[in-house]
Structure formats: C-alpha cells, structure tokens
Design a protein around this motif. Structure first.
Motif, mmCIF file in Angstrom:
data_model
loop_
_atom_site.group_PDB
_atom_site.id
_atom_site.type_symbol
_atom_site.label_atom_id
_atom_site.label_comp_id
_atom_site.label_asym_id
_atom_site.label_seq_id
_atom_site.Cartn_x
_atom_site.Cartn_y
_atom_site.Cartn_z
ATOM 1 N N GLN A 202 33.742 2.197 -7.531
ATOM 2 C CA GLN A 202 35.201 2.243 -7.487
ATOM 3 C C GLN A 202 35.748 2.523 -6.084
ATOM 4 O OE1 GLN A 202 37.353 3.863 -10.975
ATOM 5 N NE2 GLN A 202 35.361 4.506 -11.742
ATOM 6 N N ALA A 203 35.268 3.589 -5.436
ATOM 7 C CA ALA A 203 35.792 3.925 -4.102
ATOM 8 C C ALA A 203 35.172 3.052 -3.021
ATOM 9 C CB ALA A 203 35.524 5.404 -3.796
ATOM 10 N N GLY A 204 33.921 2.620 -3.231
ATOM 11 C CA GLY A 204 33.239 1.815 -2.231
ATOM 12 C C GLY A 204 33.535 0.335 -2.339
ATOM 13 N N LEU A 205 33.220 -0.241 -3.502
ATOM 14 C CA LEU A 205 33.414 -1.678 -3.694
ATOM 15 C C LEU A 205 34.831 -2.020 -4.124
ATOM 16 C CD1 LEU A 205 30.031 -2.517 -5.486
ATOM 17 C CD2 LEU A 205 30.626 -2.867 -3.081
ATOM 18 N N VAL B 72 38.255 15.006 2.145
ATOM 19 C CA VAL B 72 37.799 15.528 0.853
ATOM 20 C C VAL B 72 38.555 14.852 -0.286
ATOM 21 C CG1 VAL B 72 37.684 17.586 -0.604
ATOM 22 C CG2 VAL B 72 37.124 17.743 1.826
ATOM 23 N N ASP B 73 39.849 14.655 -0.088
ATOM 24 C CA ASP B 73 40.696 14.008 -1.101
ATOM 25 C C ASP B 73 40.797 12.520 -0.761
ATOM 26 O OD1 ASP B 73 42.651 13.036 -2.762
ATOM 27 O OD2 ASP B 73 44.122 14.599 -2.320
ATOM 28 N N PRO B 74 40.185 11.633 -1.583
ATOM 29 C CA PRO B 74 40.194 10.205 -1.268
ATOM 30 C C PRO B 74 41.580 9.571 -1.346
ATOM 31 C CG PRO B 74 39.242 10.599 -3.434
ATOM 32 C CD PRO B 74 39.422 11.937 -2.808
ATOM 33 N N SER B 75 42.550 10.267 -1.966
ATOM 34 C CA SER B 75 43.891 9.703 -2.073
ATOM 35 C C SER B 75 44.744 9.974 -0.827
ATOM 36 C CB SER B 75 44.605 10.274 -3.308
ATOM 37 O OG SER B 75 44.804 11.669 -3.175
ATOM 38 N N PHE C 230 29.733 2.829 2.152
ATOM 39 C CA PHE C 230 29.357 3.357 0.843
ATOM 40 C C PHE C 230 28.010 2.808 0.390
ATOM 41 C CE2 PHE C 230 33.503 5.185 0.345
ATOM 42 C CZ PHE C 230 33.367 6.129 -0.666
ATOM 43 N N ALA C 231 27.750 1.523 0.655
ATOM 44 C CA ALA C 231 26.493 0.919 0.209
ATOM 45 C C ALA C 231 25.298 1.595 0.873
ATOM 46 C CB ALA C 231 26.503 -0.576 0.521
#
Length: 561
Positions: free
Chosen positions: A302-305, A481-484, A515-516
C-alpha cells in the motif's frame, strides 16, 4: 476421575466446533481488518495519527493482557460460561466501534473489544481439547489452525472490500458492524449446542497472580506499541525493564503459591515438559517473525507500490490459501508419519518463501504485479500452515486436561506478545533502513527525470536545483514517522504542470524502489528468525510425538498384541 471429558461423545461436538471456529475467526479478523480502513477512519473522525495508532494498538494491548487470566477463569467458572460472556461482550463492543462518533470512543471500544476477546479466545482451544477424543482432536486443531492462519490475510481482503463497497454509505463502519449478526448467531448457537467443562480440581482464583500477569504484559506491550512514534524516550526502556522484573516476580510468586495455597494462575510444572517449553519458545519466535512480516508486507503493497486497499487485500488471499493447504496436509498426512520433522520442514519452507518474496521484490521493484506475488505468497502460506497446526497440537498434547485453559492462555499470549514484538522490532529495522537507503530510489529515476525535465526546456542549473529539492523531499518523506505528513521539502510545487507531473511520477517510482529493497533487506530478519525456530524444533527430544502420531502408534501396538 476427569470430568472434563464426557463418558460418551457429544453428538453435537462438530456443530459446537463450528461455533467456536466462527468466534476465533472473528477475533483474528479484527487484528488486521482495521489496517486497510485507516485512511477512511482518519478522514471521517478527523483523527490524529497517534489516535489511529491507538485504534489499532488498543485491541492487541488489552487482548494480550487478559489472555492468561481468561484461560484460568474458564478453568474455574466453566469454559462455556466464559466463552458466552466473552462473545456477548465482543459483539457489544463491535457495535460500539461501528457507531463511534469520535476517536476517543473508538479507542475505548477497541480496548473493551480486545479484553472480551481475551476472555473468549482461550476457551476455544480448551474446548477443543476437552470435547474431542484424541482420534478427532488433531483434525479439529488442523481446521482451527488453517482458518486462524488465514484470518489475518482475509481481514485485509474483507476490510478492503467493505471500505470499497461503502455499504449503505457507512464508509469504514461495516468492518466492525459485520461482527454483530455473526456474534448474535454464534451466541444463540453456543447456548444450545455447547457443553460446559471446567477443571476437575476446582482451582481457586489467583488475584495476585492475575494482577502481576496483566501488569507484566502491559508494561511490555505498551512501550512496544508507542516507542517508535515517540522516538523511543527513556521511559519506554524503563517500562520494558520493569516488565522483565515483574515477570520474574510473577514466576517466584506462582512457585510460592503452588507450594502453599495452591491453584496458581500458571502451573509452572507445565514447563517441566521439555517439548512444551521448547515448543512454546519456538512458537513465540515464529510469531515475532510473522508479526513483522504482516506489517512490512502491508506497507510494501500500500505505502510502497501505492495499491488500493482492495487490490492489496485480494492479493493477500493467496497467503490464506497456502496457509489452509499447509495446515490441512501437515496434520492429516505428514505429522502422523514424520512427527517433529514436519515442523522443521515448515520452518524451512517459510524461510524459502521469505527469501523468494524479498528477491522478487528487489528484482521487479515498482513493476511488481499481483500475479507475480502468487508463488511467494503460496509458498510462505504453506510453510506457515505446516508449522502452526502441528505446533498447537504438540503443545496441547503435553498438558493434562485440567490445565487446558491455562495452557491455551499461554499459547495465545505467546502468539500476541510475539506479534507485538515482531511489529515493534521489524518496524524499527524497516523504517531505519528506509531512511538510510532513501537515495537508492532517487538514483534509480534521476536519469529519466533529468531527460523529462530537459524536454520542458529547463536549463541545466534549474534541473539541478529541482533534482536537489526532489532528493530532499524523498529523504524527508522516508524519515517521517507519520506517513500522512507532507514534509516542508515536499510542499513547494512547480508552476509548470508538466514538471509537477514528472516529479509526481518520479516520486512514486522512487518510493516503490526504496520500499522494494527495504522489504528485501528486512526479509533477511525473518529468515534469521525462522532459522532459530528450526533450531528450536531440532532441540525437541527425538521421541516427541504429536498426539495424532501417538494414537496411530498405540493402535499399531494393539493390533500386534
């Protein structure tokens, strides 16, 4: 005489088993189903990121804290009674979650939901233990393990679908409300078809032991769930040290109580069994590995791809399929023939699945497609199922029926603490490596980005300036820390829409590359943990047998006589 086991088999035992199976599935579903609904909850309730983390952590925290106590209460007051109380409370708390109007109400409801699951879940394995004869018990545990192992992945799938469908315009709320009709039906069925059982020795309530056990678990799990967000302040390490001390005090007190008053919360004599002790330690390590895997796997998709919750959820179904296959085959076919070597094989297959998945992620990077994940997910799921089902059977097979509830509580506590440790430890490793290696993604897209910027007519000095800002943006976003949160370095937008589009596309690809490779790097941690699990299985005595194996050996002796 053991009154835990009825002199005649209950003809409705498989119906009762279906009821407890549904309850166990609901519980394990709720551990992961919230993850895919986070953005929707955050928007609807206006929740801060710290509140979102607590919505997820509150369930695991209260669940882990109550498990051991829940198992002993079932031994004392009756497993059916505690199951019904837990199921009723879980259903009511699910309704409260579904209608919560603020983050605080949702967090509070999740605490109650986890505590009620802590009362309900230990009764499931105890009920299986005392309801089924040995000839059927392994089959029941295999089914329970397969369904339980699949539930985490199914939670991702179901959560994604429910959020995507937006039933009755309710947004994220159906992920909790779906438990209500299932819980009501299970309550009605359990009241009719389930027999009650309790320990024949009528143990007394160990209040001090309960307080010490709950305190020790809370002192350990709380800093693990909050540490990374708060950048690991000193008090988190103080709490973990206090947790270790409390566990020691708990052990000393339980030993003293067993010698004097009797009826300790945990009978430490259980640990005199080497298969039980080694198996429980390996079980905890196994869940540390999979707690971390579930975290980084979801983050990668979700966050990476950048996949939608529904796509990530549907892709995860292949893990669930593999887990079901592995659990069914291991207990019904492999374990009776090969004993403890089946557990070793499962650990090795899991290691292979982890290695394959990480290598494929590093190879395909941003082009990793759902169909390409089928093979590594199936292999990993099969290894998971092969380990989970026989290990549960082996651990429960080492204890007397009167301790079934306490042993089940230990088993589930080991699982929950393992997952909490796995999430915390792998989270530290994953995000540290993501931050450290953020330049890799920028380097992989720099040449193409420079070509596209040049095509817009930008002079080379301007290209250098934009690329420097782009590199800072990717680095700062990886460190958040917070991806948003959008870092300050990412908030300036170019006036030319072509440049903005180029940078947006490059940022997405760079993020996927980071991410990968971080996913691949972190899977090495999982492989190392599985290696330790395999060493634990090798340390089991040569004559350690799963219950199903023991039955067949006994039958062969009777035939030869």
């Amino acid at each position: 005489m053991e009154t835990d086991i009825s002199p005649t088999l209950d003809p409705r035992r498989w119906i009762a088993f279906a009821v407890v199976l549904a309850a166990g599935f609901m519980d394990l579903l709720d551990v992961t189903i919230v993850n895919v609904a986070v953005p929707s909850i955050q928007r609807d309730l206006g929740a801060a990121y710290s509140e979102i983390e607590w919505i997820i952590a509150a369930y695991v925290l209260s669940f882990a804290a109550v498990l051991i106590t829940g198992g002993r209460l079932g031994d004392i007051y009756g497993r059916k009674r505690l199951f019904l109380v837990g199921m009723a409370g879980f259903t009511a708390a699910s309704l409260a979650c579904g209608i919560a109007s603020s983050p605080a109400l949702l967090i509070g409801s999740r605490f109650v939901q986890g505590a009620m699951a802590g009362l309900m879940v230990p009764q499931i394995l105890a009920i299986i233990r005392v309801t089924f004869p040995k000839s059927e018990r392994a089959k029941a545990i295999a089914i329970y393990s397969g369904v339980g192992g699949s539930a985490s992945a199914v939670g991702l799938s179901l959560g994604g679908l429910l959020v995507q469908w937006n039933l009755l315009d309710l947004g994220w709320r159906p992920i909790f409300l779906v438990n209500v009709p299932v819980g009501v039906a299970a309550l009605a069925a359990a009241a009719v078809v389930m027999r009650d059982s309790r320990s024949t020795h009528a143990p007394r309530l160990d209040i001090v032991g309960m307080v010490l056990a709950v305190s020790a678990v809370l002192l350990l799990v709380y800093p693990l769930t909050e540490g990374r967000r708060l950048h690991w302040p000193a008090w988190t390490f103080v709490m973990m040290g206090a947790a270790a001390l409390t566990f020691v005090v708990f052990g000393v007190y339980e030993r003293w109580r067993a010698r004097t008053v009797g009826s300790p919360l945990i009978d430490l004599e259980l640990f005199r069994s080497r298969p039980f002790t080694v198996g429980l330690a390996s079980w905890g390590l196994f869940w540390i590995g999979f707690g971390g895997f579930f975290l980084i796997w979801t983050l990668f998709m979700q966050a990476g791809l950048g996949w939608s919750p529904m796509r990530a959820g549907l892709t995860s179904v292949f893990f669930a399929v593999g887990a079901g296959i592995g659990a069914g085959v291991s207990v019904s076919v492999l374990a009776p023939r090969f004993g403890k070597w089946v557990l070793l094989a499962g650990g090795l297959i899991t290691m292979g699945g982890f290695g394959l998945y990480g290598a494929m992620a590093a190879h395909y990077e941003s082009d990793f497609a759902s169909w390409q994940m089928v093979l590594p997910l199936l292999v990993t799921g099969i290894g998971f199922g092969i380990v989970v089902a026989p290990t549960i059977d082996m651990l429960l097979g080492q204890i007397p029926d009167r301790e079934a509830g306490a042993a089940s509580g230990l088993l589930n506590t080991g699982q929950q603490l393992g997952m909490a440790l796995g999430v915390a430890l792998v989270g530290i490793l994953f995000f540290a490596q993501l931050d450290h290696d953020s330049a890799r993604g920028v380097d992989s897209v720099a040449a193409q980005t420079r070509t596209e910027l040049a095509a817009t007519g930008l002079p080379e000095p301007a290209q250098d300036q934009i690329l420097a800002g782009f590199r800072a943006c990717v680095r700062d976003r990886s460190a958040e820390v917070d991806p948003s949160v959008v870092p300050a370095s990412c908030q300036s937008t170019p006036g030319d829409p072509r440049i903005a589009q180029t940078l947006a596309s490059a940022g997405k690809d760079a993020n996927a590359v980071n991410f990968a490779h971080t996913f691949d790097y972190t899977m090495v941690w999982g492989i190392g943990l599985m290696a330790l699990v395999c060493l634990g299985f090798l340390a089991l005595p040569r004559d350690t047998r799963l219950e199903q194996h023991e039955i067949e050996a006994d039958d062969e002796e009777l035939v030869t006589v």
